[in-house]
Scaffold this active site. Structure first.
Site, PDB file in Angstrom:
ATOM      1  CD  GLU A  25      -1.702  -2.346   1.777  1.00 30.56           C
ATOM      2  OE1 GLU A  25      -2.591  -3.211   1.910  1.00 30.56           O
ATOM      3  OE2 GLU A  25      -0.503  -2.527   2.147  1.00 30.56           O
ATOM      4  CG  MET A  37      22.916  12.297   3.740  1.00 25.55           C
ATOM      5  SD  MET A  37      24.103  13.395   2.933  1.00 25.55           S
ATOM      6  CE  MET A  37      23.180  13.896   1.486  1.00 25.55           C
ATOM      7  CD  GLN A  78      -7.495  -6.923   7.936  1.00 29.55           C
ATOM      8  OE1 GLN A  78      -8.357  -6.713   7.095  1.00 29.55           O
ATOM      9  NE2 GLN A  78      -6.309  -7.451   7.636  1.00 29.55           N
TER      10      GLN A  78
END
Length: 561
Positions: free
Chosen positions: A51, A467, A114
């Site tokens: 998702e 980084m 859920q």
């Protein structure tokens, strides 16, 4: 006519001109997916692997096209997996509508399987969030969500719909979408007068551009304004492409990894005209020392940004395109040839450089720019590769550089690249990633293959979190705590296992053939470019430092000597 809530969702999407959505189905959203099935010839659904990939794809689609991006997810973990993508869109002012489904109204608040209060979860990271518990209010809520996402300063809106609402029936009447007009009622003539006065009195003006110029479609007006003011132009990460990167007035990015010319020039200026930028900490460095000798004129559509991070001397609140139109109509031609010549001399003294003998990230980006002639969409993940992509590719047009600027979301780029390619299939799309970022979203290569989306993933692979390692080298005594990724993962094999083409590059002379091969392939490609683990992004401003204190490797060597 009577329709179910699920059918109303689809009809409202069609009303809004939506032709592509990104998502992942699940139990509570099945009714909507069933309705989508019947309209697959009108709305193309892209099934992602996760998702979060769907939310980033909707974001990339929106940034590349200027339209509203749409993503779908089921309840609970499906909905919460959208959260990072929603926050990314919020920080960068991206118009997006996330549609989720929840458990039935009579099961809300019972810790049902859920069940998550997703509207509550995302409240701080959206322009607005809704939960729809009455089917008669569904159509108007979706229409309002699209309007809010687009109006003024854009941003994400979430609509959560209970499953029983998607099954219930009610009367549906098609409605033409409400036109979103630019925000102009906040533009005051007295503010325009003050701005003109400041510009005409200035001797060393600098124009500083952010993402708001792209959002308002004000690039042409900006060009005219820069010529009239006769000033150099710098940008933020989000402002890339709003002013052409090839133009002689352009001096590069400002801030922590901005060019020395932009950082020194802004520090030396007497008027900083800031358009559609929010003075983020990565731009300003030490705020007490930022542009301290300059008056600040701030133009922004969001009144909340005025005086939030930097105190201004004058401001104009309103749509950037309209503000620049009014300024251009009133402003007489200015002449700052000495100042412009001084900035040009700075550009000569302080070019962006890298070691030309080695295979490096900047060399890859410059080669990509040369081969595409600047006519590509470049998305990125976050880190050193992101900064190199911002520094060494010259963006000629708005909506061609797509990156997570405000939130700095690792794992953003590949989903965004898929969304951008779906929105603009005629333009080549490249995602520049680091190996750390690629690990976070490599599953979306399978989505690109499944959906036949020919994006090209260039992994700048230094086998470390580059980084973070750079900071550890410079500020943490070279204590490389959990930033070394020297494992046995083979990205070429990963790509091939997912059905994509994989190319490995270990020498400088292999870069150009690899990019050409990828561009000709017509399918998803992963190019694994192996570079040294200690390559760094320069210039750099140390945390807490002033932007004029930007340093590079030569400065460090001189200091050590």
């Amino acid at each position: 006519m009577k329709l179910t809530g699920a059918e109303i969702v689809v009809e409202c999407l069609k009303e809004q001109g939506v032709d592509t959505v990104f998502g992942y189905p699940g139990g509570t959203i099945l009714n909507i997916y069933d309705a989508l099935y019947k309209h697959s010839d009108e709305i193309h659904h892209v099934l992602t692997s996760h998702e979060q990939g769907a939310s980033h794809a909707a974001d990339g689609y929106a940034r590349a096209t200027g339209k509203v991006g749409v993503c779908l997810a089921t309840s609970g973990p499906g909905a919460t997996n959208l959260v990072t993508g929603i926050a990314t869109a919020q920080m960068d002012s991206v118009p997006m509508v996330a549609i989720t489904a929840n458990v039935a109204v009579n099961l809300l608040g019972r810790d049902t399987f859920q069940e998550v209060d997703i509207a509550g979860v995302v409240m701080p990271i959206t322009k607005h969030s809704f939960i729809v518990k009455d089917v008669t209010k569904l159509a108007d809520t979706i229409r309002r969500a699209f309007y809010i996402a687009k109006e003024g300063r854009p941003g994400p809106v979430l609509v959560d719909i209970t499953k029983d609402v998607t099954a219930a029936e009610t009367e549906y009447t098609p409605v033409k979408p409400e036109k979103v007009l630019p925000r102009v009622d906040t533009i005051k003539e007295s503010d325009i007068d003050r701005a003109i006065e400041m510009i005409e009195k200035s001797e060393r003006p600098y124009i500083f551009v952010g993402g708001g110029v792209t959002i308002s479609g004000a690039s042409e007006e900006l060009m005219e304004f820069a010529e009239k003011v006769d000033a150099p132009v710098a940008d933020t990460l989000m402002g890339k492409g709003a002013f052409p990167g090839e133009h002689e007035r352009y001096t590069g990015m400002v801030g922590m990894h901005g060019t020395k010319t932009s950082n020194l020039g802004i520090t030396k200026s007497d008027l900083l005209i800031t358009i559609g930028a929010r003075f983020s900490d990565r731009v300003t460095g030490n705020t007490k020392r930022f542009a301290r000798d300059a008056k600040i004129l701030h133009i922004d559509v969001d009144a909340a940004e005025i005086n939030k991070n930097i105190l201004t001397d004058a401001s104009i609140v309103g749509d950037a395109k309209e503000v620049l139109k009014r300024l251009n109509e009133r402003l007489s031609q200015q002449d700052h040839h000495e100042w412009v010549a001084e900035i040009e001399a700075m550009k000569e003294r302080h070019p962006l450089t890298y070691n030309p003998e080695l295979l490096t990230g900047p060399y890859v980006i410059e080669t990509l720019y040369r081969l595409t002639k600047g006519d590509a969409i470049v998305t990125t993940d976050v880190g050193q590769h992101q900064m190199w992509a911002a520094q060494f590719y010259k963006y000629k047009a708005p909506r061609t550089f797509i990156t997570s600027g405000g939130l700095g979301t690792m794992g953003y780029g590949l989903g965004a690249a898929m969304g951008a390619k779906m929105g603009r299939p005629d333009v080549p799309v490249f995602n520049i990633a680091g190996d750390g970022c690629f690990r976070m979203n490599m599953n979306e290569i399978a989505s690109a293959v499944r959906n036949n989306i020919p994006v090209i993933e260039i992994v700048i692979n230094n086998h470390v979190l580059g980084m973070v390692r750079q900071w550890q080298t410079l500020f943490y005594g070279k204590r490389y705590s959990n930033t070394i990724l020297q494992d046995k993962t083979d990205f070429v094999k990963v790509a091939e296992a997912m059905g994509a083409k994989g190319i490995r590059v270990t020498k400088k002379e292999e870069v150009e053939p690899a990019i050409k091969e990828a561009m000709a392939a017509g399918e998803p490609v992963v190019i694994d470019v192996q570079i040294d683990c200690d390559d760094k992004v320069f210039p750099m401003v140390a945390p807490g430092g002033a932007i004029e204190e930007a340093f590079n490797q030569e400065d460090l060597d001189a200091k050590q000597a």
